[in-house]
Design a protein around this motif. Sequence first.
Motif, short mmCIF file in Angstrom:
data_model
loop_
_atom_site.label_atom_id
_atom_site.label_comp_id
_atom_site.label_asym_id
_atom_site.label_seq_id
_atom_site.Cartn_x
_atom_site.Cartn_y
_atom_site.Cartn_z
N SER A 155 -4.16 8.23 -2.32
CA SER A 155 -5.12 7.24 -2.84
C SER A 155 -6.26 7.92 -3.59
O SER A 155 -6.70 7.44 -4.64
N SER A 156 -6.72 9.05 -3.07
CA SER A 156 -7.83 9.76 -3.71
C SER A 156 -7.44 10.30 -5.08
O SER A 156 -8.30 10.61 -5.90
N ASP A 165 -2.79 4.65 -5.04
CA ASP A 165 -3.18 3.84 -3.89
C ASP A 165 -2.17 2.76 -3.54
O ASP A 165 -2.18 2.23 -2.44
N LYS A 166 -1.27 2.44 -4.46
CA LYS A 166 -0.25 1.42 -4.23
C LYS A 166 1.13 2.07 -4.29
O LYS A 166 1.34 3.06 -5.00
N LYS A 225 -4.17 8.66 2.35
CA LYS A 225 -5.55 8.87 1.87
C LYS A 225 -5.58 9.91 0.76
O LYS A 225 -6.30 9.76 -0.23
N GLU A 230 0.84 -1.19 0.00
CA GLU A 230 0.00 0.00 0.00
C GLU A 230 0.88 1.25 0.00
O GLU A 230 2.03 1.22 0.44
N VAL A 231 0.31 2.35 -0.45
CA VAL A 231 1.07 3.61 -0.49
C VAL A 231 1.53 4.00 0.92
O VAL A 231 2.61 4.55 1.10
#
Length: 89
Positions: free
Chosen positions: A35-36, A40-41, A32, A19-20
Amino acid sequence: MTTSQKHRNFVAEPMGEKEVGDLAGIGEVLGKRLSSKGFDKAYTVLGQFLLLKKNKELFVDWLKDTSGANSKQASDCYQCLSDWCDEFL
C-alpha cells in the motif's frame, strides 16, 4: 495442489474493490508495504501481474523486491492471480 481458504475466496468472485490484503500470500505486513508503494488494491497488483505477462519468475521477483515477501508468499500470490485470471479473463 492445495490452496488456502483465502485463495479460494479470492478466486470465487470478481475483483471489484478488494484490498491488497485479500490476495493469498499477502498478510497485514506485506499489505502495508505494498500500500505504501501505491499497490493498495488487489487490482493494482493484478495490473503489475499482467504487465509482467503472467510470468511467474518475473512476478515473484517483483513481489519480493517490492514488499519483502518470501518465496512461498510470492508464489501463493502469483497462483492466486493466475487462477483468478483463468476464471475471469
